[in-house]
Structure formats: structure tokens, C-alpha cells
Design an enzyme around this catalytic site. Sequence first.
Site, PDB file in Angstrom:
ATOM      1  CG  ASP A 144     -21.399  -5.996  12.550  1.00 25.76           C
ATOM      2  OD1 ASP A 144     -21.037  -6.769  11.657  1.00 25.76           O
ATOM      3  OD2 ASP A 144     -21.732  -4.824  12.333  1.00 25.76           O
ATOM      4  CG  HIS A 217     -20.540  -5.708   8.277  1.00 24.85           C
ATOM      5  ND1 HIS A 217     -21.268  -5.463   9.413  1.00 24.85           N
ATOM      6  CD2 HIS A 217     -21.094  -4.944   7.302  1.00 24.85           C
ATOM      7  CE1 HIS A 217     -22.229  -4.580   9.135  1.00 24.85           C
ATOM      8  NE2 HIS A 217     -22.144  -4.258   7.866  1.00 24.85           N
ATOM      9  CB  SER A 557     -23.199  -1.305   7.459  1.00 18.95           C
ATOM     10  OG  SER A 557     -24.097  -2.371   7.454  1.00 18.95           O
TER      11      SER A 557
END
Length: 786
Positions: A144, A217, A557
Amino acid sequence: MAPLIILIFFFIATISPLPTSSLDSKTKTFIIQVQHEAKPSVFLTHKHWYQSSLSSIITQGLDTNPRDIIHTYDTVFHGFSVKLTPLEAQKLQSLPHVITIIPEQVRHLHTTRSPHFLGLKTADRTGLLHETDFGSDLVIGVIDTGIWPERQSFNDRDLGPVPAKWKGECVAGRGFLASSCNRKLIGARYFYGGYEASDGKMNDTIEYRSPRDSDGHGTHTASIAAGRYVSPASTLGYAEGTAAGMAPKARLAVYKVCWNGGCYDSDILAAFDAAVSDGVDVASLSVGGVVVPYYLDVIAIGAYGATNAGVFVSASAGNGGPGGLTVTNVAPWVTTVGAGTIDRDFPADVRLGNGKVISGVSIYGGPGLSPGRMYPIVYAGIEEGGGDGYSSSLCLEGSLDPKFVRGKIVVCDRGINSRAAKGEVVKKSGGVAMILANGVFDGEGLVADCHVLPATAVGARGGDEIRRYISLAAKSKSGSVPTATIVFKGTRLGVRPAPVVASFSARGPNPESPEILKPDIIAPGLNILAAWPDRIGPSGIPSDGRRTEFNILSGTSMACPHVSGLAALLKAAHPDWSPAAIRSALMTTAYTVDNRGHHMLDESTGNVSSVFDYGAGHVHPEKALDPGLIYDISSFDYVDFLCNSNYTTKNIQVVTRRKVVDCGGAKKAGHSGNLNYPSLSAVFQQYGKHKMSTHFIRTVTNVGDPNSVYKVTIKPPAGMVVTVQPETLSFRRVGQKLNFLVRVQVREIKLSPGSSYVKSGSIVWSDGKHNVTSPLVVTMQQPLDD
Ligand SMILES: *[C@@H]1O[C@H](CO)[C@@H](O)[C@H](O)[C@H]1NC(C)=O
Ligand SMILES: *[C@@H]1O[C@H](CO)[C@@H](O)[C@H](O)[C@H]1NC(C)=O
Ligand SMILES: *[C@@H]1O[C@H](CO)[C@@H](O)[C@H](O)[C@H]1NC(C)=O
Ligand SMILES: *[C@@H]1O[C@H](CO)[C@@H](O)[C@H](O)[C@H]1NC(C)=O
């Protein structure tokens, strides 16, 4: 004059091929697979050998920069990545030890913060498994944007020593020390060679050349998978309670591959390679791109290598919903995760001057509007006195006239720029609040955001009503000023119905392998509370100076790491289970009924959802621990699947790295739908006049009680006759495997030319204690000219 103009254009067109030689010298990144055992012994390392192969083919000329190898791969893949011109790529391909050359794709994060994504919603924290000691020896690799290691969610209190099998490292870099890792975060690496080799250049003032997360994220997804208990946790007062990941004791290793310019295949493959050799048990990837055949898909290839090494790979389905054929990361060895809502939302209603109330959602946390006061409201798209009506309705940067919006509530349409950026535009122009309205395409799916001014999001129908109210008021003779206010209601729990398939969640059918139903499963992906870096405000926009320990995000996600964490728990409970067995347990125990006891709905339409939306259904953590039976899959089965997918021997070698591939047996045995998958998808390319039928062979392994008798219950899809043989499976021991045959026959049905027919049903094996459920979907086309 006209003919002359045409002539000139024609002339330009004919000479245009000339510059192609300069085009041909333009390099791009390729990923090269080699027969690694063919390395001549004169080369000390594979890298030396690759470098020598390269120098033999590099074009001499103006552009004689040495071509640096970006990454070498030796665990899930054998080869390297490098920038080449098309001509060089051709030459390299002709070398005998080169198996294939794959052009690089750029991938993107599957969060709905990206402006091109639709939709919205929340996350589930069913707590039953959290306090167990499960998972403390398991390592989840999160591929990620890196991590913010100081967050509470990553503390290592009461955790035992790092598992002995772990071979990973904590690689230091800017703002990240080797000591940034602990007994929770046990590994951290970063891969940027592919990014820097691309046109995207790292900006070191806004990005960390290290595992540290400058986006948010990766911190968020890592804490969803394996965040520790943190209490109290909330974002700006919303979603207050205890935050914890699915496997709070599992260890984390982060592999940073996503940068401001995207996530590059060559870096992603390097991350898979490192994660598998480091010893992760689960790889979590909330990233995706365009669906291409598996032998050209570096995520599919990397995931195959990982799965073959016993690593469970979960990946997000993508946020391209609600349209069909939008699902990504569809390889059958990957667990593909869509997003559902949870029973928590954040209502923030719009009250109009005419008394109408339009429901909306928001996690705005600053000072609200004055209670009881009504504010003038304007629609950004109908600015009087000109302006570009279309673009201004979207509240793009510089599109709002402060004279028009000052002191008012501004209605903006979704699209182009991010939802939070629209809020910033309204705020800068002097607006007091914003209403973000969905277009027809967005439907009724709503995502809550931490806006920088009082703001709420409303659906397409609500948006229409508000715009209509504004334009009626503008036309009225009395010259009445349209007014409104937004009432923020905080966090609402026990929302019904839930779960609902999130609007944005990408849908089947599977564009690459229609015989494999995808997504596999859905998990919470709407309005999920999880850890957030200290460097970025919760809206994600650079000017946002607020700082929060947690943030609420939406996207597949966020759904994917829920399944990654669950997979770690399942592996802890059943160390001998293969990745396919873990997925089977998750799928056959999933549910399709919401908390009202009705069939799950689709947020985008409010209608009942289908198997193409949720696959096997919504994950059920506790049930997955004890599934009764599992559908296991070996690497031989995947080879057979690829054979039956009409891939060439060479294509199959690229994915599987097998030296010898013999498809003879597999092709005799049947079709790609015969992969021992926990769901069944019958695809009839066209509806014929003759009797049409197909069959599936499946094998189940007993993982429940040694002596157990399972009986089948068939719910045939409408228009089909489905039989299962035998109808009873009697097991005598744990680990025993039994086969059964499913036959699907099409009845007479009327299909008009050009139409398609999609119906679903199910097959359930039950021993009275376990229900082992497989969805069965039938797809049929009627060609236009028949
Ligand atoms: C890097 O980002 C900063 C902050 O946005 C910006 O001011 C600067 O111009 C950027 N540098 C480059 C080389 O793009
Ligand atoms: C929802 O279901 C109704 C009734 O089946 C149908 O008429 C309508 O077209 C559906 N709406 C959408 C958007 O699919
Ligand atoms: C696969 O190849 C066979 C034989 O060439 C052909 O009959 C079949 O239609 C192909 N299937 C697909 C899905 O392309
Ligand atoms: C299995 O499914 C049947 C039918 O839906 C239901 O009545 C039964 O309670 C289920 N059993 C278990 C153990 O979940």
C-alpha cells in the site's frame, strides 16, 4: 479554399510517420521473465547475467544511457524490470532464455477519495474474535502507501517476540528509522524504482522516500487488518467507541509501493517477491487497474507465486460500480473483496425553506450552522450572469464567484474534483456550507467525508428536489429567497437495513473468466473508522490543518483488509489450511440476508442485490471458523483451469513458472468452470434450440466432525433443472475428500434476440450443524441474428 485545406491536412498526415524513429527511442518500463535456471555459471549472480543480456541488445545511438535494472525478482517471479524502447524489448524477447516481456501498468488505490470513484459508506467491527490470542504468530503483509508507525493502533503492548520464522526487515528512510518497527509492525520496506523510472517523479518535500505514509491509505488499511484495541477512538467526535482491526494480535509488515503518481507494476511485483520471502502469511492489496489476461497481469502473476507459497492474497474488487463487468483483481487464486455497508451511519439532513427534509450524511466536525437559522441557498450550476454553467455546478477550483455564493449554502454536483476539494472551493469563495448532490450516475449511494466546512451529501433524488426548489423560488413572482439549513445528527447505530451492497462496489460478471464468479465476497467498506497519519488532515486535502488519530474512509480498499485480517485468524485456527481452503470457509459461510431478515439490497437502486454484486455474500467471521466442508484447490488445479481457459502453454508458464505444462488431460476433463471453486457459474455462450446442459465436478474435504453425513438442498436458478449426484455425502474421518457432480440443464425459455438471461440459485450441503452454501449462477446470451 476547402480542397486546399484538406490537401494540407492530408500532407501533414502523410509526413507524420517520419518522427516515429524518435518515438521508437522512447523507453518505458517492462517486466522481463527469464528461465532463471538457464543462468550460465560465468555469471556470479542473476543480476550480472541480466545486465549482460541487456548490454547485448541496448540500441547504440544518441540515447546511450546505461539501462539500470529497476528490480530483480527471485521469489514469486524470476526476472527483472528495466526501461526499454519497443525495439529493444523485441530484441530481448528473442533471446532464448527470455520467457516473456510484460509492459508495465500503473495501478490506483481503491478508495473513494479519488475523484473518479463513486459512492460511500461504513465499517463493521464485530468483536467476537478480537480478544482471542488468535493471529499472534501470523503476519499480514500490506502492499500500500506505507504506514504512520507511531499510531496507537500499531502499539506492541503485551505482544510476544517477533515470530521466529520472520525474515523481513525494517528498512529506514526519510522520517522512518529502523527502530520505527516494533513487535507489532515487524517489517517495513519501500519500492520506488518503477515510480521513478516512469514519468512520475518523486517530490521529496511532499513524499517520504521511506515506508512512512504521506497519503493515509496504507495506515488506514493496515489498521483495519490488524490494528490494536484503541479506546476511545473517533474522528472529530463521530463513530466514537473502541477501534480495533480484525486480527488485533497479528503482526504487520508494510510494503510501500504507492506514491503520488500511482502504484507501478514493477514495484508491486518487487513487494510480492519480498513479502513472500520475508514470510508473510497473508498479503493484502487494496489496489487495482485494468483487467487484462493473467499472463499480462503482474498482480495476478505475483499473487499466483504468493498463493503457491501458501500465502493468502486478498485484493479489493475496485470501486467502478454499480455498473456490471467492473470487477478487477479477478484471478481465481486471489480472494476478490467487494464492499458493503454496516449498521452505522452519520445523518446530516438538509431542511429546505418549504419545510421539506432531505436526508444526507456527513462527518463534518467543526462548528455547525446556527441552530434554527435558515440560510440562503444557491445551486452552483445556475449562476446568474453567465459563467460556465456546467463546470461551475461541479465547484471546480476558481469556478465560484464570491459575490454569488458569499454567506450562502452552495449546492455542488459530484464529479471531476474530489468531494472534499469542492468543499474547499466553496469555503474559499465565502460560502457558509455545501450540499454535495449525486448525479443520476451516482444514484443514491452516499459517502461521508470530513469536509473543511459544514457540508452534507445527498442522493440523486434528493439533489433533484433541492435544485427544483431553488429554481422554483427564483422564478416565483414574490421574489422569495430560497433558504435551507443542515442539521448534523452525529452517529446513528443500529441502522436498518444493513448490510447493503455499497453503490461504488465493483460488480461481476468476471470480465476475464466468466466461469469464475467475482467478486468472491463482500466485507465492510463504507465509512470505516481506522488509523490516520499525523501529517494529513482528515479530508486529505493539503490545506486541511486538522489532525486526527483516526479517520473515516470508504472504498473496496477498506473492505479488502477486513478479509485479510479474517484470513489471518482462520489460518491461526487452522494452520494447515491452504489459501483456497481459507477462502472456501469465508465464502460457504457468508450470508445474503440483512439485519431485517430480507435479501440484501443494492445501495445504488434500493433494489434487491444479486450474486454479481456480492458473490457468495457478506463475510461471517465466526461461522467461517467452522465451515464443516471446504473446497480446496491445488496448484495443479489452477494449471488445469488455465489450460481450459484457452491459454497457450507459454502463457501458462508465465503465470505458473512451470517448466512443463501439459494441457492434454485437463482439456479432456472438461471446462474452466470445473476448477474446484466454492461458487458455480454456468456460461452458455448462446441459447440454442437443442437441449443445453453443462456439468460441474466438485470435491469437498471434511474439516468438521469425523463421522458426518451431509445432504444436499438445491435451489435451481429459474428456468434450469439442477441435479446433484450423489445427494448424500457420508464422511468417516476428518480430511476425507468426496466428489459430487452438478448437472445444469436449460428448460424451454423464451429469449428475444440480443437479450441475455441471468439467474441464480444455490447448492447447500448440510449435516444439521453446518450449512455449506455455494451460489450457482447461469448466464446465457441470445445472439441478435438467429
Ligand atoms: C514539490 O511540492 C511542493 C509542495 O507542493 C511544491 O511547492 C514544489 O514546487 C514541488 N517540487 C517539484 C520539483 O515539483
Ligand atoms: C428496481 O426494481 C424494479 C422492480 O423490479 C424495476 O422496475 C426497476 O427497474 C429496478 N430499478 C433499477 C434501477 O434497476
Ligand atoms: C477455446 O478453444 C476451443 C478450440 O480452439 C474453442 O472451440 C473454444 O470456443 C475456445 N473457447 C474460448 C472461451 O475462447
Ligand atoms: C441451515 O439452513 C436452514 C435453511 O435455511 C436453516 O433452517 C438452518 O437453521 C441452517 N442451519 C445452520 C446450522 O445454520
